[in-house]
Motif scaffolding. Structure first.
Motif, mmCIF file in Angstrom:
data_model
loop_
_atom_site.group_PDB
_atom_site.id
_atom_site.type_symbol
_atom_site.label_atom_id
_atom_site.label_comp_id
_atom_site.label_asym_id
_atom_site.label_seq_id
_atom_site.Cartn_x
_atom_site.Cartn_y
_atom_site.Cartn_z
ATOM 1 N N TYR A 109 40.178 40.940 43.321
ATOM 2 C CA TYR A 109 39.794 40.453 44.553
ATOM 3 C C TYR A 109 39.530 41.283 45.368
ATOM 4 O O TYR A 109 39.371 42.505 45.076
ATOM 5 C CB TYR A 109 41.582 40.147 44.967
ATOM 6 N N HIS A 110 38.795 40.865 46.485
ATOM 7 C CA HIS A 110 38.075 41.739 47.276
ATOM 8 C C HIS A 110 39.169 42.777 47.838
ATOM 9 O O HIS A 110 38.769 44.097 48.222
ATOM 10 C CB HIS A 110 37.627 41.018 48.657
ATOM 11 N N ASP A 111 40.267 42.412 48.385
ATOM 12 C CA ASP A 111 41.106 43.624 48.668
ATOM 13 C C ASP A 111 42.508 42.856 48.485
ATOM 14 O O ASP A 111 42.878 41.842 48.007
ATOM 15 C CB ASP A 111 40.932 43.715 50.206
ATOM 16 N N ASP A 113 44.883 41.838 50.708
ATOM 17 C CA ASP A 113 44.981 40.640 51.223
ATOM 18 C C ASP A 113 44.741 39.269 50.495
ATOM 19 O O ASP A 113 45.378 38.313 50.423
ATOM 20 C CB ASP A 113 44.592 40.496 52.741
ATOM 21 N N ARG A 114 43.598 39.385 49.901
ATOM 22 C CA ARG A 114 42.946 38.140 49.340
ATOM 23 C C ARG A 114 43.881 38.064 48.028
ATOM 24 O O ARG A 114 44.369 36.880 47.646
ATOM 25 C CB ARG A 114 41.793 38.565 48.624
ATOM 26 N N ARG A 117 47.096 36.523 48.912
ATOM 27 C CA ARG A 117 46.882 35.204 49.148
ATOM 28 C C ARG A 117 46.913 34.172 47.723
ATOM 29 O O ARG A 117 47.413 33.268 47.803
ATOM 30 C CB ARG A 117 45.637 34.819 50.268
ATOM 31 N N ALA A 118 46.212 34.931 46.990
ATOM 32 C CA ALA A 118 45.879 33.983 45.577
ATOM 33 C C ALA A 118 47.324 33.876 44.964
ATOM 34 O O ALA A 118 47.525 32.734 44.626
ATOM 35 C CB ALA A 118 45.019 34.829 44.659
ATOM 36 N N ASP A 121 49.310 31.282 46.880
ATOM 37 C CA ASP A 121 48.904 29.887 46.591
ATOM 38 C C ASP A 121 49.308 29.399 45.228
ATOM 39 O O ASP A 121 49.376 28.380 45.032
ATOM 40 C CB ASP A 121 47.305 29.873 46.535
ATOM 41 N N ASP B 41 38.319 36.807 43.043
ATOM 42 C CA ASP B 41 37.370 36.644 43.717
ATOM 43 C C ASP B 41 35.826 37.110 43.015
ATOM 44 O O ASP B 41 34.888 36.392 43.394
ATOM 45 C CB ASP B 41 37.509 37.379 44.991
#
Lengths: 273, 77
Positions: A109-111, A113-114, A117-118, A121, B41
């Motif tokens: 993930y980019h960071d 937080d992402r 969030r994943a 979800d 991502d």
């Protein structure tokens, strides 16, 4: 789908690599992961709490984890081994404190937080999987067709002495022998497959779930044995001994070579839930 | 890689063991070929099953090319 790596990312940017997801129990929240190496070139392995879940993550250099870099990595057996073992080490350590859902190699993930969030979800799925694999382990079972016995050259009965011309029918005899070799090979393979089926059927009886993985064909190393079953089973902890006894018994009963590997973190049983 | 195959799999129920001694081919079956739980991502292609299958096939056939499979379809499954 294939080219989703972000090219606009600065080369020294860190991204968040997620190894596994656990329940956020006290045991996992306070687990010591500082001793783990993780991915080559990454920062310290750490815990990322997110609501009732805790992920085991690591910041890794984005430039080392692009699509292109992975393409070449996947074509180098030594590199893929290095990364696969690094991944596995962290996943196994995460599972030492309670059920852990392993994520596939190179889930990034980019960071944070992402990543969080994943996880949020998909929280309901993680909880379902965690419930399914709690107090269970995965065991791999491989069945091999024994190495082919060297084809014994049948004594040539046509023609008594060496000096005579080959008797009529020598060619036919040769063809018949060839056909026999082929038939015996077919029979051996059929026998091996039916042993594989019965091994799988019996092991499914002690398993909560089972899956067939791809078979590996002939085993490298030259002993000639052929892999005919690659199955994997999700087995409750209290039945693992029973599984071991059953595998040994099946080996003795069928004469087949059966290999048991495990206990694994249930890699093969987290995808379908 | 051939030496890797010589490693005797751990045969008795023990606590979750570290990575040492885990046969590589079995590890790859699990680390690469398992179902995707969440989409990341980045580097989605790695978790993308078709790519993994292709690459894994190339990787593993390079492991076993010295001993070709006896039947063309690679096995009974």
């Amino acid at each position: 789908m294939t080219h989703r790596a972000h090219r606009d990312q600065a080369p020294d940017t860190g991204v968040t690599y997620v190894f596994a997801v656990c329940r956020g129990t006290r045991a996992t929240r306070t687990a010591d992961v500082t001793g783990l190496v993780g991915m080559p070139g990454g920062a310290a392995v750490r815990l990322l709490p997110s609501g009732p879940l805790t992920a085991v993550v690591q910041t890794v250099p984005a430039a080392d984890f692009t699509d292109e870099v992975w393409q070449s990595r996947l074509s180098d057996p030594r590199e893929i081994e290095r990364y696969a073992r690094a991944h596995h080490e962290v996943v196994s350590a995460a599972a030492a404190h309670g059920p852990a859902v392993p994520l596939p190699l190179a889930t990034l993930y980019h960071d944070d937080d992402r990543a969080r969030r994943a996880l949020d979800d998909e929280a309901h799925r993680f909880h379902r999987v965690l419930k399914r694999i709690a107090h269970h382990a995965e065991w791999g079972v491989k069945v091999y067709e024994p190495a082919t016995a060297p084809e014994v050259a049948e004594p040539v009965t046509v023609g008594g002495g060496g000096l005579e011309a080959p008797a009529a029918g020598a060619g036919l005899a040769y063809l018949n022998r060839r056909r026999g070799v082929q038939e015996r090979r077919e029979q051996r393979r059929e026998r091996a497959l039916s042993v594989a089926e019965s091994v799988d059927a019996e092991l499914r009886e002690v398993a909560a779930a089972s899956r067939r993985l791809r078979t590996h064909g002939a085993v490298p190393g030259g002993d000639g044995r052929v892999h005919v079953l690659n199955a994997t089973y999700l087995v409750a902890e209290h039945r693992s001994e029973e599984l071991g006894v059953l595998v040994r018994g099946l080996g003795e009963r069928t004469g087949a070579m059966i290999e048991l590997t495990g206990p694994w973190v249930p890699y093969s049983f987290v995808g379908e839930v | 890689m051939a030496a890797e195959r010589a490693v005797v799999p751990w045969d008795s129920p023990e606590p979750l063991s570290g990575p040492i001694g885990v046969p590589l081919v079995d590890l790859l079956d699990r680390v690469l070929a398992t179902g995707v739980v969440v989409s990341g991502d980045l580097v989605i292609a790695i978790a993308d099953v078709p790519l993994v299958r292709v690459s894994l096939h190339a990787l593993l056939s390079s492991v076993s090319e010295r001993v070709p499979a006896p039947w063309a379809d690679g096995g009974p499954l």
